[in-house]
Every structure is written in C-alpha cells, then in structure tokens.
Design a protein around this motif. Sequence first.
Motif, PDB file in Angstrom:
ATOM      1  N   PRO A 284       0.876  -1.346  -0.085  1.00 22.89           N
ATOM      2  CA  PRO A 284      -0.088   0.053   0.123  1.00 22.89           C
ATOM      3  C   PRO A 284       0.859   1.450   0.091  1.00 22.89           C
ATOM      4  N   LEU A 285       2.062   1.229   0.518  1.00 24.25           N
ATOM      5  CA  LEU A 285       2.972   2.362   0.792  1.00 24.25           C
ATOM      6  C   LEU A 285       3.314   2.875  -0.906  1.00 24.25           C
ATOM      7  N   MET A 286       3.498   1.666  -1.611  1.00 25.15           N
ATOM      8  CA  MET A 286       3.956   1.990  -3.281  1.00 25.15           C
ATOM      9  C   MET A 286       2.921   2.829  -3.721  1.00 25.15           C
ATOM     10  N   PHE A 287       1.740   2.208  -3.572  1.00 25.09           N
ATOM     11  CA  PHE A 287       0.526   2.886  -4.318  1.00 25.09           C
ATOM     12  C   PHE A 287       0.293   4.290  -3.799  1.00 25.09           C
ATOM     13  N   THR A 288       0.304   4.552  -2.482  1.00 25.74           N
ATOM     14  CA  THR A 288       0.197   5.822  -2.044  1.00 25.74           C
ATOM     15  C   THR A 288       1.183   6.867  -2.379  1.00 25.74           C
ATOM     16  N   GLY A 289       2.593   6.664  -2.168  1.00 25.01           N
ATOM     17  CA  GLY A 289       3.797   7.111  -2.713  1.00 25.01           C
ATOM     18  C   GLY A 289       3.546   7.531  -4.277  1.00 25.01           C
TER      19      GLY A 289
ATOM     20  N   ALA B 240       3.816  -2.394 -11.726  1.00 19.47           N
ATOM     21  CA  ALA B 240       3.454  -1.984 -12.744  1.00 19.47           C
ATOM     22  C   ALA B 240       3.010  -0.430 -12.839  1.00 19.47           C
ATOM     23  N   ALA B 241       2.077  -0.140 -11.941  1.00 15.03           N
ATOM     24  CA  ALA B 241       1.869   1.211 -11.729  1.00 15.03           C
ATOM     25  C   ALA B 241       2.970   2.071 -11.642  1.00 15.03           C
ATOM     26  N   ALA B 242       3.942   1.652 -10.864  1.00 14.74           N
ATOM     27  CA  ALA B 242       5.141   2.670 -10.910  1.00 14.74           C
ATOM     28  C   ALA B 242       5.837   2.934 -12.297  1.00 14.74           C
TER      29      ALA B 242
ATOM     30  N   SER C 148      -4.395  10.076  -9.525  1.00 17.62           N
ATOM     31  CA  SER C 148      -3.725  10.139  -8.162  1.00 17.62           C
ATOM     32  C   SER C 148      -4.582   9.450  -7.023  1.00 17.62           C
ATOM     33  N   GLY C 149      -5.737  10.012  -7.128  1.00 15.67           N
ATOM     34  CA  GLY C 149      -6.816   9.123  -6.270  1.00 15.67           C
ATOM     35  C   GLY C 149      -7.113   7.825  -6.450  1.00 15.67           C
ATOM     36  N   GLY C 150      -7.067   7.716  -7.694  1.00 16.63           N
ATOM     37  CA  GLY C 150      -7.441   6.113  -8.333  1.00 16.63           C
ATOM     38  C   GLY C 150      -6.174   5.182  -7.801  1.00 16.63           C
ATOM     39  N   LEU C 151      -4.960   5.510  -7.995  1.00 14.69           N
ATOM     40  CA  LEU C 151      -3.801   5.014  -7.384  1.00 14.69           C
ATOM     41  C   LEU C 151      -3.910   4.574  -6.015  1.00 14.69           C
TER      42      LEU C 151
ATOM     43  N   GLY D  40      -6.206   0.718  -1.158  1.00 19.85           N
ATOM     44  CA  GLY D  40      -7.265   0.275  -0.288  1.00 19.85           C
ATOM     45  C   GLY D  40      -7.937  -1.341  -0.874  1.00 19.85           C
ATOM     46  N   MET D  41      -7.918  -1.185  -2.104  1.00 16.76           N
ATOM     47  CA  MET D  41      -8.380  -2.779  -2.665  1.00 16.76           C
ATOM     48  C   MET D  41      -7.525  -3.703  -2.471  1.00 16.76           C
ATOM     49  N   SER D  42      -5.982  -3.337  -2.431  1.00 18.76           N
ATOM     50  CA  SER D  42      -5.129  -4.430  -2.078  1.00 18.76           C
ATOM     51  C   SER D  42      -5.014  -4.833  -0.699  1.00 18.76           C
ATOM     52  N   GLU D  43      -5.469  -3.905   0.259  1.00 17.40           N
ATOM     53  CA  GLU D  43      -5.494  -4.191   1.725  1.00 17.40           C
ATOM     54  C   GLU D  43      -6.679  -5.222   2.013  1.00 17.40           C
TER      55      GLU D  43
END
Length: 355
Positions: free
Chosen positions: A69-74, A207-209, A253-256, A261-264
């Motif tokens: 989740p830190l990757m996504f929010t970062g 992949a998102a990064a 940004s919000g979608g990422l 949240g989905m992954s958690e």
Amino acid sequence: MKSVCIEKKSHTRQTWGSTLAVSTLPALVIGAVIFQAAGVSSFRAYAVMLEGAFGNWYAFSEVLVKAIPLMFTGIAVALAARMALWNIGCEGQLVFGGIFAAGVALFFHDCIPDSLMIPILCSAGFAGGALWALIPALMKACWNVNEIISTLMFNYIAVIIMEHLYFGPWRDPMGRGFPGTAMLDPTAWLPRFFQTRIHLGLLIALAAAAAVYVSLSRLTWGYRINVIGKSPKAAGYAHIKFTRQTIVVLLISGGLAGLAGMSEVCGIHLRLQQGVAVGYGYDGIIIAFLARLNPLAVPVIAVFLGGLIVGGDQLQSALHLPSSISQILEGTMLMAIAAGNFFAAYRIKWLRSNP
C-alpha cells in the motif's frame, strides 16, 4: 549590529542520495536519543529492528506486505506533486478504494465470472479512490480551493463513512459483535505467493510505478504535467489547459491510492474492518518526497519504510518499547526532508549593518 538574510541560491546540486542521507541520519540520531532515554542501548534497538525486518525470509515478506500500500500511495502523491498539486487525501482515497472493492465483492460476486473478478475489483478500487478525489479536484480546478486543506478534510469523512458501514448496514450478523463485514467470497481474494502474505498487489504496484514513470518521461501528457509543475506561466503560453490537467491528475492520483485500499481489503484483511486505515496515505507523502517524486524510486523507499514499520513492531515484542517510535522516526525524516530542501535552495547570510 548583525541581521539575518535568506538568499535564494542560483544552482542546487542536491542528489537523491544526499536527500536520503540528509533525511535519514537526523532521524536515526533522534531515535538513538529516544532509545537511550528509555534505558535501551541504541545499538541493540537498531539491531533488533534490523533483525526483525530483514533477518529472515518471513520477516522480509512482511516488509513487502507493508510496502504494497505504501507503493500505491507514494506513487499517487508523487504523480500529483509533479504538477505542484499536494494530494494529502490518499488516506481517504485508500478507504474509498477499499469500500468500493468490498462492496463489489460482497453484493455482486454471484453475477461476476470468476475470471473477471480480480480485474473488476481493481477497477472498482481505482474508481472508488478517483471518485473521492473528484470533489477536491473540481474545487481546485474551478475555484482554486487549496487542495491541501480539501483533500485532508476528506480523509476524516471517508473514515467515518467506512466505520458507519462496517459498524452498521454492512456489519456481519454472524460476526458475534466483531466490527467488520462478512468474509469476502474466495474468488475476490488476491492470489498470494511463496506461502506468505505477499499478494498480487505487489505486481500491480510495480506495474503502476513503471506506467507512471513512462507517462511522465515519455508521453506528451507527462510533458505537460511537468511544464505546469515547474512553470505555470510557461504552461499558459503553451496553451496547456490547467483546469483539465488538474482534474485528470488528481483523479488518477486518487485512483492509485484507491488501489492501495483494494489490495489491503482483498489481499490482507479479506473483509472491510478496522485496520484498513492505519496511515498508509500519510506515509505516502514521506515516500514520495524521499524518492524525490521519481516513480521508479518509490518502491525502493516503500520497502525501506516498510522495514521501519515492521522493525518498530519488533521493538514492542522484543524490548517492550512502544512501536510508535517508528512513527517518530518517520516524522523526523519528513521534517529533515523539508529542512534539506530548504537549505538546498536557500542560504542564510549574516549581514553587518553600519552603526
């Protein structure tokens, strides 16, 4: 008589390595002082943290679990910040991503083919986070409302809505008072690897990064974002539409953050419950700035911060110290980043005035 003058430097040569060093060393020194004040050797405390986070494969797998989740929010914070937009609302967007994913998994799993469940959950998580960023995005684009305040305030609303759902209408009637929804259908669980809790979210985050990096460095869209972020006036001369780009960037940004949240929900908790919103959205701010807004550096920093969190938990069990010490280290690092960036761009001059 002397006076102080703050002067902007003509050139800054701060590298990514120096930023990391400048922000990490003060945090470690302050942490050492806290350990000594608590009556524990700082060397032993740091050894426990290191062993607890990276001492064996299971510990490192938990670091990766925390890092997802830190990757996504970062990445979410870094993308918006490249356009000089400060998305402080990743926590709320993470929550709404979890709510949307849980809602789809709870109420629509019977009508979704098993093979499409994971892609639909990813889409739902992304849509939830983007939707929660939509109102602050419109407020910023249409009325120039400060997005720091608006996105921050939306965090608290999102958490209250989530708690209302799992304490109220979505609460599992068979849960014996446990505050949470029913367990999600197994088709909605993200696949796990290597007999650990590492799940598919790790690959999606990487992949998102890569996708965000390519978009910012290779595509015209990324070029426009960088121009707006560095020089709004130049963007205006180039007829780049600030309003449309503001909305698009904040939605992505919000979608990422929503994917976090989905992954958690679908990868770790397997239901919507307490523990989904534990500050990953705020940690994303530290990660993005430690990575100097480089999406490819975000996963590395996320693993580093994940190690700090897991190591902090180990302090509690091994040395009976509060795990919140890791949060103190994170906060110190953020302050050191701000100070480092300031002194990289400005210098303090002492001026002597004539008597």
